[in-house]
Motif scaffolding. Structure first.
Motif, PDB file in Angstrom:
ATOM      1  N   UNK A   1       0.839  -1.201   0.000  1.00  0.00           N
ATOM      2  CA  UNK A   1       0.000   0.000   0.000  1.00  0.00           C
ATOM      3  C   UNK A   1       0.873   1.249   0.000  1.00  0.00           C
TER       4      UNK A   1
ATOM      5  N   UNK B   1      -1.049   4.751   0.163  1.00  0.00           N
ATOM      6  CA  UNK B   1      -1.713   4.953   1.453  1.00  0.00           C
ATOM      7  C   UNK B   1      -0.670   5.153   2.556  1.00  0.00           C
TER       8      UNK B   1
ATOM      9  N   UNK C   1      -5.714  -1.170   8.381  1.00  0.00           N
ATOM     10  CA  UNK C   1      -6.597  -1.018   7.205  1.00  0.00           C
ATOM     11  C   UNK C   1      -8.007  -0.597   7.596  1.00  0.00           C
ATOM     12  N   UNK C   2      -8.419  -0.938   8.791  1.00  0.00           N
ATOM     13  CA  UNK C   2      -9.773  -0.555   9.181  1.00  0.00           C
ATOM     14  C   UNK C   2      -9.911   0.947   9.404  1.00  0.00           C
TER      15      UNK C   2
ATOM     16  N   UNK D   1      -8.001   3.282   7.572  1.00  0.00           N
ATOM     17  CA  UNK D   1      -7.387   4.046   6.503  1.00  0.00           C
ATOM     18  C   UNK D   1      -8.258   5.175   5.980  1.00  0.00           C
ATOM     19  N   UNK D   2      -9.551   4.890   5.796  1.00  0.00           N
ATOM     20  CA  UNK D   2     -10.428   5.928   5.266  1.00  0.00           C
ATOM     21  C   UNK D   2     -10.390   7.160   6.164  1.00  0.00           C
TER      22      UNK D   2
ATOM     23  N   UNK E   1      -4.734  -0.230  -4.701  1.00  0.00           N
ATOM     24  CA  UNK E   1      -4.815  -0.042  -3.247  1.00  0.00           C
ATOM     25  C   UNK E   1      -6.274   0.145  -2.823  1.00  0.00           C
TER      26      UNK E   1
ATOM     27  N   UNK F   1      -9.268  -0.020   0.370  1.00  0.00           N
ATOM     28  CA  UNK F   1      -9.400   0.229   1.802  1.00  0.00           C
ATOM     29  C   UNK F   1     -10.636  -0.477   2.313  1.00  0.00           C
ATOM     30  N   UNK F   2     -10.495  -1.115   3.448  1.00  0.00           N
ATOM     31  CA  UNK F   2     -11.665  -1.771   4.022  1.00  0.00           C
ATOM     32  C   UNK F   2     -12.552  -0.715   4.663  1.00  0.00           C
ATOM     33  N   UNK F   3     -13.784  -0.643   4.211  1.00  0.00           N
ATOM     34  CA  UNK F   3     -14.691   0.394   4.710  1.00  0.00           C
ATOM     35  C   UNK F   3     -15.525  -0.151   5.867  1.00  0.00           C
TER      36      UNK F   3
ATOM     37  N   UNK G   1     -10.895   6.992  -0.627  1.00  0.00           N
ATOM     38  CA  UNK G   1     -11.913   8.031  -0.793  1.00  0.00           C
ATOM     39  C   UNK G   1     -11.493   9.091  -1.827  1.00  0.00           C
ATOM     40  N   UNK G   2     -10.225   9.532  -1.750  1.00  0.00           N
ATOM     41  CA  UNK G   2      -9.790  10.593  -2.679  1.00  0.00           C
ATOM     42  C   UNK G   2      -9.878  10.130  -4.131  1.00  0.00           C
TER      43      UNK G   2
END
Lengths: 162, 304
Positions: free
Chosen positions: A88, A91, A116-117, A119-120, B243, B245-247, B256-257
Motif C-alpha cells: 500500500x 496509502x 486497514x480498518x 485508513x479511510x 490499493x 481500503x476496508x470500509x 476516498x480521494x
C-alpha cells in the motif's frame, strides 16, 4: 507443514482457500516462516494475502531472504507491516504525511499505526486537521459517520497527550 | 468456458420484491428489486453471483402468478408514491428468452400503475420484443456500461460497448426511458480517459431527453468475492492489486480521494451534456459531501 498449521490452529475456511491459492514459491516461503516463527492465524493470513497481492502485482516473490532476515530478527508482525507498506505505497505515504501533520500540532503521545480498518479516516483526517480544535471536530464527525469503530485508538492517545 | 446450463425452474417460497439491499451506512436510493429468476448467463469476473455456488445455475421461478399478486399488493401499499422497481439485481433482465413473456407482463404494469417505473437492466442486446410493443418513459431499459477494454477483460460473453449504446439509442428513440449504470467503475488512473470517452460516446448517441438516470459505482468487493475472483480466474487479476481500503461496511473500496476524483470527473462530464439525474451507488455521506456535480434534485430523487 502448512496442513499441520491449518489443523493445529483450526484455521477458517477463508484462510484455507487463501493458502490454496499460493503459488509454490510463496507457499514454500510461508512454510519457511513457520520454521522460525509462530504467527497466529490473522497474522499468517495478512502475510499470505499481502505476499500474494505483491506477487501478482510485480511477478516477484516478495518473501525473499531480506524478508526472512527481518522476520527472524524483528518478529513476524513487524515484517508483515513492512510488507504491507510496500503493498500500500500510496496509502502509506498519506499516513506518513498525516503523522507529520499531527506531530506538528505539538501534541504528545500520538501514535498512529498502519491499520486497514482506519485508513479511510486517516486519509480524510490528513486533509482536514490543522489544529487541536480541528482534531476534536473531526473526531465527532467521524464517530457519527462510522459509529466510532476503531476511533478510540486514535483519540485516546490524543486525549492522553493533551 | 460456459459455466451455465439451460435454465431450470423452481418455486420461490420467499418474497419476490425487496428493498434494494444497498450496504450499511450508505445512502439508499429508494429502489426496489423484483426477481422472476436468479442467475446470469454472462461471466463477469466481478459479479457477486459468482460466490454463491447455487447461483451458478439459472433458476426461473415457476410461481410467477405469486410474483404478480405480490406486485399488486406492493403497489397498493405504495399508493401514489413514485416507485422504482427493477429485475436486474440477481439476474440480467433481458438476456434470457425464457423471460420475455414475464418481462412483457411486468412492463404492462406501468399502464395500471402510473407511479410505477420499472427497469430492465442488461448487458445484452435482446430488446427486439420491446421494440415491437408501445413504449412509455416509465418502462426503463438500462445498460451497464464499461470501456471496451474492461468488457474484453472482465465481462465475458456480454455485448460490446458499441452494441449496448446502439441498443440504448434504439430504446430511447422508440420512446422508452433509458438508464445507464457505470458500475463497477475500475478507478485506475489509466482508465479515467476511457470512462470520459465512454460518456461522450454514449451521450452523443442516446436521446438525452429519454435518459431517466445514470448511476455510478466504484468497484468494491468483499473478502469472499476477492477469493472467488482469484479462484475462478487465476492469479492474473491485477485489478485486485490496486490499493483498496476496508470500509466500515466490510467492503473494500478504492481510497476516498480516488473515488471522489472519478465521480466528480465523470459526473461533471455527464452534466456537461444535460441535467441528467446522476447518483452514486453504495456510497455514504462522506463521499456525497465532496461531490460537486450533485444537485438538490438528485437528493430529492434518492429520498423519495
Amino acid at each position: 507443514m502448512i496442513n499441520d498449521y491449518i489443523r493445529d490452529n483450526k484455521c477458517s475456511e477463508s484462510i484455507k482457500r487463501l493458502l490454496a491459492l499460493l503459488p509454490p514459491d510463496l507457499l514454500e516461503a510461508v512454510e519457511k516462516v513457520l520454521t522460525y516463527s509462530k504467527p497466529n492465524p490473522p497474522t499468517l493470513k495478512l502475510l499470505a494475502e499481502t505476499a500474494l497481492d505483491l506477487k501478482i502485482k510485480t511477478g516477484k516473490n516478495p518473501l525473499d531472504e531480506k524478508f526472512h532476515e527481518l522476520a527472524s530478527s524483528s518478529g513476524i508482525k513487524d515484517a508483515v507491516d513492512k510488507l504491507r507498506e510496500l503493498r500500500f505505497e500510496k496509502i502509506t505515504s498519506i499516513n506518513t504525511d498525516l503523522k507529520k501533520q499531527i506531530s506538528g500540532l505539538g501534541l504528545k503521545n500520538i501514535n498512529i499505526k498502519f491499520d486497514t480498518n482506519l485508513e479511510e479516516s486517516f486519509i480524510e483526517l490528513s486533509s482536514r486537521i490543522y489544529s487541536p480544535e480541528d482534531l476534536n471536530a473531526v473526531k465527532e464527525e467521524l464517530a457519527s459517520l462510522i459509529e466510532g469503530k476503531g476511533l478510540d485508538k486514535i483519540f485516546k492517545t490524543y486525549n492522553d497527550g493533551k | 468456458m460456459i459455466r451455465y446450463s439451460k435454465p431450470t425452474t423452481t418455486v420461490n417460497k420467499g418474497k419476490f420484491i425487496r428493498p434494494c439491499p444497498c450496504s450499511p451506512g450508505r445512502l439508499r436510493c429508494s429502489y426496489y428489486t423484483i426477481s422472476p429468476a436468479v442467475g446470469c448467463p454472462f461471466d463477469c469476473s466481478y459479479c457477486f453471483l459468482n460466490f454463491y455456488e447455487e447461483n451458478r445455475d439459472i433458476k426461473i421461478y415457476s410461481n410467477s402468478d405469486d410474483m404478480f399478486k405480490e406486485l399488486h399488493s406492493f403497489m397498493a401499499s405504495r399508493k401514489d408514491l413514485p416507485t422504482r422497481l427493477g429485475t436486474g439485481e440477481f439476474m440480467d433482465s433481458l438476456a434470457l428468452k425464457e423471460l420475455d413473456e414475464i418481462n412483457s407482463k411486468l412492463a404492462q404494469m406501468t399502464d395500471k400503475y402510473p407511479n410505477l417505473i420499472i427497469e430492465f437492466k442488461t448487458k445484452s442486446t435482446r430488446i427486439d420484443a420491446f421494440l415491437e410493443r408501445p413504449a412509455n418513459r416509465n418502462i426503463v431499459l438500462s445498460w451497464s456500461l464499461n470501456p471496451q477494454s474492461v468488457i474484453d477483460s472482465d465481462e465475458a460473453r456480454t455485448s460490446s460497448l458499441k452494441e449496448r449504446i446502439d441498443c440504448a439509442k434504439k430504446a430511447g428513440t422508440h420512446g422508452y426511458g433509458v438508464a445507464l449504470h457505470l458500475d463497477p467503475i475500475f478507478m485506475e488512473d489509466s482508465l479515467l480517459e476511457e470512462y470520459l470517452s465512454l460518456v461522450d460516446q454514449t451521450l452523443s448517441t442516446v436521446p438525452l431527453k429519454n435518459i431517466r438516470w445514470i448511476s455510478m459505482g466504484g468497484f468494491r468487493y468483499t473478502e469472499e468475492l476477492k477469493l472467488s475472483m482469484l479462484e475462478r480466474t487465476g492469479l492474473k487479476r491485477t485489478r485486485l492489486t490496486a490499493e483498496f481500503i476496508k470500509c466500515s461496511d466490510g467492503k473494500y473500496r478504492y481510497p476516498r480521494y480516488q473515488r471522489v476524483k472519478f465521480y466528480n470527473a465523470i459526473g461533471s462530464r455527464i452534466k456537461s451534456y444535460a441535467d441528467i439525474n446522476t447518483y452514486m451507488c453504495m456510497e455514504g455521506p462522506d463521499i456525497w459531501r465532496h461531490i460537486h456535480f450533485d444537485d438538490k434534485k438528485v437528493l430529492a430523487l434518492l429520498h423519495t
